[in-house]
Design a protein around this motif. Structure first.
Motif, PDB file in Angstrom:
ATOM      1  N   LYS A   1      16.878  99.140  50.294  1.00  0.00           N
ATOM      2  CA  LYS A   1      18.042  98.644  51.033  1.00  0.00           C
ATOM      3  C   LYS A   1      17.792  98.618  52.540  1.00  0.00           C
ATOM      4  CE  LYS A   1      22.956  99.344  51.869  1.00  0.00           C
ATOM      5  NZ  LYS A   1      24.152 100.084  51.512  1.00  0.00           N
ATOM      6  N   TYR A   2      17.129  99.665  53.055  1.00  0.00           N
ATOM      7  CA  TYR A   2      16.921  99.771  54.504  1.00  0.00           C
ATOM      8  C   TYR A   2      15.526  99.329  54.927  1.00  0.00           C
ATOM      9  CZ  TYR A   2      21.349 102.164  54.300  1.00  0.00           C
ATOM     10  OH  TYR A   2      22.670 102.451  54.077  1.00  0.00           O
ATOM     11  N   ASP A   3      14.817  98.669  54.004  1.00  0.00           N
ATOM     12  CA  ASP A   3      13.500  98.089  54.273  1.00  0.00           C
ATOM     13  C   ASP A   3      12.531  99.119  54.869  1.00  0.00           C
ATOM     14  OD1 ASP A   3      11.649  96.030  54.183  1.00  0.00           O
ATOM     15  OD2 ASP A   3      12.051  95.441  56.251  1.00  0.00           O
ATOM     16  N   VAL A   4      12.395 100.235  54.163  1.00  0.00           N
ATOM     17  CA  VAL A   4      11.465 101.290  54.561  1.00  0.00           C
ATOM     18  C   VAL A   4      10.322 101.272  53.561  1.00  0.00           C
ATOM     19  CG1 VAL A   4      11.179 103.772  54.887  1.00  0.00           C
ATOM     20  CG2 VAL A   4      13.328 102.669  55.545  1.00  0.00           C
TER      21      VAL A   4
ATOM     22  N   LYS B   1      24.705  94.102  64.943  1.00  0.00           N
ATOM     23  CA  LYS B   1      23.558  94.797  64.358  1.00  0.00           C
ATOM     24  C   LYS B   1      23.625  96.287  64.674  1.00  0.00           C
ATOM     25  CE  LYS B   1      18.649  94.445  63.851  1.00  0.00           C
ATOM     26  NZ  LYS B   1      17.411  93.824  64.250  1.00  0.00           N
ATOM     27  N   LYS B   2      23.290  97.089  63.689  1.00  0.00           N
ATOM     28  CA  LYS B   2      23.306  98.550  63.846  1.00  0.00           C
ATOM     29  C   LYS B   2      22.061  99.008  64.580  1.00  0.00           C
ATOM     30  CE  LYS B   2      25.644  99.200  59.496  1.00  0.00           C
ATOM     31  NZ  LYS B   2      25.513  99.602  58.135  1.00  0.00           N
ATOM     32  N   SER B   3      22.222 100.090  65.334  1.00  0.00           N
ATOM     33  CA  SER B   3      21.061 100.670  65.999  1.00  0.00           C
ATOM     34  C   SER B   3      20.192 101.363  64.957  1.00  0.00           C
ATOM     35  CB  SER B   3      21.495 101.678  67.069  1.00  0.00           C
ATOM     36  OG  SER B   3      21.999 102.843  66.446  1.00  0.00           O
ATOM     37  N   ARG B   4      18.971 101.643  65.334  1.00  0.00           N
ATOM     38  CA  ARG B   4      18.036 102.316  64.419  1.00  0.00           C
ATOM     39  C   ARG B   4      18.596 103.677  63.995  1.00  0.00           C
ATOM     40  NH1 ARG B   4      13.217 102.391  62.244  1.00  0.00           N
ATOM     41  NH2 ARG B   4      11.814 104.164  62.412  1.00  0.00           N
ATOM     42  N   LYS B   5      19.169 104.408  64.957  1.00  0.00           N
ATOM     43  CA  LYS B   5      19.716 105.732  64.649  1.00  0.00           C
ATOM     44  C   LYS B   5      20.882 105.610  63.670  1.00  0.00           C
ATOM     45  CE  LYS B   5      18.983 109.967  65.781  1.00  0.00           C
ATOM     46  NZ  LYS B   5      17.739 110.572  65.347  1.00  0.00           N
ATOM     47  N   GLU B   6      21.745 104.595  63.853  1.00  0.00           N
ATOM     48  CA  GLU B   6      22.878 104.389  62.940  1.00  0.00           C
ATOM     49  C   GLU B   6      22.384 104.067  61.535  1.00  0.00           C
ATOM     50  OE1 GLU B   6      26.431 102.670  65.797  1.00  0.00           O
ATOM     51  OE2 GLU B   6      24.857 101.290  65.128  1.00  0.00           O
ATOM     52  N   THR B   7      21.334 103.260  61.465  1.00  0.00           N
ATOM     53  CA  THR B   7      20.747 102.915  60.167  1.00  0.00           C
ATOM     54  C   THR B   7      20.194 104.164  59.487  1.00  0.00           C
ATOM     55  OG1 THR B   7      20.180 100.721  60.984  1.00  0.00           O
ATOM     56  CG2 THR B   7      19.016 101.480  59.021  1.00  0.00           C
ATOM     57  N   GLN B   8      19.508 104.999  60.265  1.00  0.00           N
ATOM     58  CA  GLN B   8      18.953 106.234  59.709  1.00  0.00           C
ATOM     59  C   GLN B   8      20.066 107.144  59.199  1.00  0.00           C
ATOM     60  OE1 GLN B   8      16.623 107.944  62.850  1.00  0.00           O
ATOM     61  NE2 GLN B   8      14.986 106.421  62.681  1.00  0.00           N
TER      62      GLN B   8
ATOM     63  N   LEU C   1      12.041 110.659  54.217  1.00  0.00           N
ATOM     64  CA  LEU C   1      12.048 112.122  54.154  1.00  0.00           C
ATOM     65  C   LEU C   1      12.114 112.723  55.557  1.00  0.00           C
ATOM     66  CD1 LEU C   1       9.456 112.743  51.292  1.00  0.00           C
ATOM     67  CD2 LEU C   1      11.946 112.965  51.194  1.00  0.00           C
ATOM     68  N   SER C   2      11.438 112.093  56.498  1.00  0.00           N
ATOM     69  CA  SER C   2      11.495 112.550  57.885  1.00  0.00           C
ATOM     70  C   SER C   2      12.908 112.371  58.437  1.00  0.00           C
ATOM     71  CB  SER C   2      10.498 111.751  58.728  1.00  0.00           C
ATOM     72  OG  SER C   2      10.686 112.036  60.089  1.00  0.00           O
ATOM     73  N   TRP C   3      13.542 111.227  58.131  1.00  0.00           N
ATOM     74  CA  TRP C   3      14.926 111.007  58.548  1.00  0.00           C
ATOM     75  C   TRP C   3      15.820 112.099  57.985  1.00  0.00           C
ATOM     76  CZ3 TRP C   3      15.923 105.121  57.300  1.00  0.00           C
ATOM     77  CH2 TRP C   3      15.098 104.330  58.105  1.00  0.00           C
TER      78      TRP C   3
END
Length: 123
Positions: free
Chosen positions: A29-32, A2-9, A39-41
């Motif tokens: 795709k990233y379930d946001v 599983k990817k970390s949150r930062k990697e996903t961002q 936009l913040s990312w």
């Protein structure tokens, strides 16, 4: 793995900036759920993304300001404001249209009654 949150961002921002995904597609795709999250990312991560000569994206150690994301957010916000304004205008016009239709129906009813009275007088 599983990817970390930062990697996903980072992956999401790279996909958007490269044109692989539209903002809405990345959200799905990233379930946001909220556009402001992506936009913040983009605002925080895109200045860190460096485009190498080989076309690969890498992360820079030192952040440099990226005006493109800021301009994108400003453009997005101004467009959203315009959409909201247009929706409000549409609601007002729909109200006015409903009033006009109601008045038209009353006038048609009056004309019909008057025509009926004329016909009965002629008979």
């Amino acid at each position: 793995m599983k990817k970390s949150r930062k990697e996903t961002q980072i992956e999401a921002v790279k996909a958007i900036l490269s044109g692989e995904l539209l903002l809405e597609e990345a959200m799905k795709k990233y379930d946001v759920r909220d556009k402001r999250t992506i936009l913040s990312w983009m605002k925080t991560i895109s200045p860190l993304i460096q485009h190498s000569a080989f076309g690969a994206n890498t992360i820079k150690e030192v952040a440099e300001p990226n005006a493109n994301v800021h301009e994108y957010v400003i453009t997005e916000n101004s467009l959203l404001r315009k959409v909201v304004g247009l929706q409000e205008q549409l609601r007002e016009l729909e109200k006015e249209n409903a009033q006009i239709v109601a008045q038209r129906n009353l006038l048609i009813d009056k004309v019909t009654r008057l025509e009926h009275q004329l016909q009965t007088q002629d008979d």
